[in-house]
Enzyme design. Structure first.
Site: not given
Lengths: 391, 294
Positions: B17-18, B20, B43, B96-98, B162, B212, B249
């Site tokens: 519902t947010g 993103q 909700k 997904i959240t950072e 990506y 990385e 990061h």
């Protein structure tokens, strides 16, 4: 966020870890007053967030007010590995019977916390670990269980520190663990942890790195943020909430995602250019973030061309394009901008940019081509030939 | 075949519902992902463009048979959300959240190991997993992938993932599954986990590994690659990163000899990995390896 020693001691002290009494001073008069209040002998210690302070002459013990003044005058303004000393910490000098080492940090490979404990503190612990690995006792700590008394006993025994003082040591290690885990530190390191002549334990130094991601639940950390140094550009970036590291080249870099930003630096170097900075505008960056990033990079006098490298996932192409156009309208961007845009809504973004294509703003289809164009533009602007490509 | 997720995976979005969660939940559904539910504590009973919202993951699982979750809730809520999903029997949890605090990451991982060994965590701070043409769970733009294999991708960096997908697709090379493991200090799923899954997948015939600076995950991957039959191509970002500087990061901190891009590239090459100097060269090496398969 790395803390100064005096901040680290305040942090550890708030969790009940014994630290020496002391005061911060920014000039010699303050240092003398602090030493007189604390009593002599007093230690005057440079406050810099870099190792090797002792070897550089940044720590002196003063027997009286005259020596305290001389020490403060010598140390304030000193350059230690590129760090200017703006403050000294004055504390009552301890009578030392023994020096140990202890730290907690994350062992990423083990996905567990790691405690290191050694009876050979007060010296370069990496050298000790290299020449005699057995001298540094390692304890992996389950993040859910935390440090247990049993685990602590075995750890102390492995470090050769069992004996009459073990009970106090267990208590101190427990408090240090709470400072690390509840305090959201990425590192707490005490070297040396001293045993005084009277037999008590004191953290004589403190290296503390706090986890920036946890700042939201520690509003008191604001007081540390105010003293974070770094160059002018990094301060400005922090104020705008941007992930920025200043470098010394002429090609300004703006990218989304730390990996792509690092890769962009690599590619610029590969085609013979020198990056002026690392700047990650993060995921989901909106137009105003891009505009702020462009202003920031453009404000760096060394920058002669700006390379914007965006591959949209959570960052949407049209937002990026709008931000670039908005920045061009809002502030005078003196350096030419080269944009490479791909990913989420890239077509919409490119369409926006196409309407503004000029000598100040060019698009290139690939990362390497964009880097090459930016490096050529920077070379033309600075009058320096582009360097040899890095093999 | 794919790894981790395919067209049968039924996903509940925690945080649907947010803004993103809604954007990517709907985009994933448009891609073909079975977006079966969302959750929000107050909700329950509502819906997001026809996707039913439940108060808890448990209710969502009971009503929809969800077996995977994708988490978009803000960082302070991530650890409770992961444990809620695991407690409801979810097999794959994608975060997904950072900005999840490191101690929360460590506790979350340890709690899963202790109490919910049947739940795999992917992330946090990762782009998710896409099996092109079948399912897309997360924030990757689906159109940059191409289904059918034979390449599997595993990456610590979102945007470089990506980039890799895009370049392979441009070169006409398809993918089985592309997994972003995230660059945070305590990833739920590691390079080695994904390499093992790709090695066991008959349709994945070449693996692209994107690393990385910071930590030692690439060095550990190199040790594993040495025993793999499937060829592996690599790329490591951060060759020019100044040592000891933090690069965004939380994980990307150069420490010791392990951790530098050079050390990682050397370890991978010693294990027989062809390492590209930039993402495009790595994609070319993958395409060449694919072309050489009989």
């Amino acid at each position: 966020m790395d803390l100064f020693e005096y901040q680290g001691k305040g942090f550890l002290g708030s969790f009940g870890v014994p630290v020496p009494a002391g005061k911060v001073a920014t000039d010699a008069d303050e240092a003398v007053a602090a030493a007189e209040e604390l009593g002599f002998p007093a230690a005057v210690k440079a406050q810099v967030r870099v190792g090797g302070r002792g070897k550089a002459g940044g720590v002196r013990v003063a027997a009286d007010a005259g020596e305290a003044r001389a020490a403060a005058e010598a140390i304030l303004g000193m350059d230690i590995s590129g760090h200017l000393v703006e403050r000294v910490w004055v504390e009552a000098a301890a009578e030392i019977a023994a020096e140990h080492y202890v730290s907690f940090t994350l062992d990423r490979a083990a996905r567990a916390h790691l405690g290191l404990l050694s009876a050979r503190g007060g010296v370069d612990i990496e050298a000790v670990a290299a020449e005699d690995p057995g001298a540094v006792a390692r304890l992996h700590i389950d993040p859910v269980e935390g440090l247990t008394t049993d685990g602590c006993r075995g750890w102390i025994a492995a470090a050769g520190l069992s004996g009459p003082g073990a009970r106090d040591l267990i208590e101190l290690l427990g408090r240090l663990w709470v400072a690390y885990s509840e305090g959201d530190a990425e590192l707490v390191e005490v070297n040396p942890l001293v045993v005084t002549a009277a037999g008590s334990l004191v953290a004589l130094d403190a290296k503390v790195t706090l986890d920036d991601s946890a700042a939201y639940r520690h509003p008191d950390w604001d007081r540390y943020a105010a003293t974070q140094e770094g160059d002018e550009r990094e301060r400005a970036a922090r104020a705008r909430g941007l992930q920025y590291v200043g470098l010394d080249g002429s090609v300004g870099i703006i990218a989304n995602g730390a990996g792509l930003a690092m890769s962009t630096l690599d590619v610029v170097a590969q085609v013979g250019g020198r990056p002026a900075n690392f700047l990650d505008i993060g995921g989901g960056a909106k137009a105003e973030v891009m505009a702020a990033a462009l202003e920031l990079v453009n404000a760096d006098p060394e920058v002669a061309a700006i390379l914007v490298n965006i591959f949209g996932g959570i960052t949407r192409g049209e937002e990026v394009a709008r931000g670039i156009v908005e920045a061009l309208e809002r502030v005078e961007i003196t350096s030419p901008i080269v944009v490479r845009l791909d990913g989420t809504n890239a077509a919409e973004g490119r369409a926006i940019l196409a309407g503004h294509e000029s000598a100040r703003l060019r698009s290139r289809p690939t990362m390497v081509e964009a880097a090459r164009t930016a490096v050529e533009l920077a070379a033309a602007a600075t009058g320096e030939p582009a360097g040899a490509p890095v093999a | 075949m794919t790894i981790l997720a395919d067209e049968t995976t039924r996903v509940v979005y925690q945080g649907l519902t947010g803004s993103q969660g809604r954007f990517y939940g709907l985009r994933n559904r448009a891609y073909g992902t079975q977006v079966v539910a969302g959750t929000h504590p107050t909700k329950g009973g509502t819906d997001v463009e026809g996707i039913p919202v439940f108060a808890t993951v448990g209710e969502a699982v009971d009503a929809t048979g969800a077996n995977a979750s994708c988490i978009f809730v803000p960082a302070p809520g991530v650890a409770p959300a992961v444990l809620e999903a695991a407690g409801a029997g979810i097999e794959l949890v994608v975060v997904i959240t950072e900005g999840v605090p490191t101690h929360d990451q460590a506790r979350m991982h340890a709690a899963l190991v202790h109490d919910f060994p049947g739940t795999r965590l992917l992330g946090p701070n990762c782009p998710g997993v896409i099996s092109p043409g079948r399912t897309n769970i997360g924030i990757t733009a689906g159109e940059i992938g191409r289904g059918g294999g034979p390449v599997g991708i595993v990456s610590r960096s979102g945007t470089l993932t990506y980039q890799a997908l895009h370049e392979l697709t441009q070169a006409g090379v398809g993918q089985t599954t592309c997994v972003g493991i995230g660059g945070d200090p305590v990833p739920g799923t590691t390079f080695v986990d994904c390499l093992a899954l790709f090695e066991a997948d008959p349709d994945t015939r070449v693996v692209l590994l994107i690393g990385e600076i910071g930590g030692s995950a690439e060095e550990e991957a190199a040790e594993y690659v040495a025993g793999m039959a499937t060829p592996v191509v690599g790329y490591v970002a951060g060759v020019t990163a100044p040592p000891g500087r933090r690069m965004g990061h939380a994980g990307a901190i150069v420490s010791g000899t392990r951790g530098t891009a050079r050390a990682k590239i050397d370890a991978l090459e010693a294990a027989g990995v062809a390492v590209g100097r930039d993402p495009s060269e790595a994609a070319r090496l993958v395409a060449e390896t694919v072309a050489s398969l009989t």
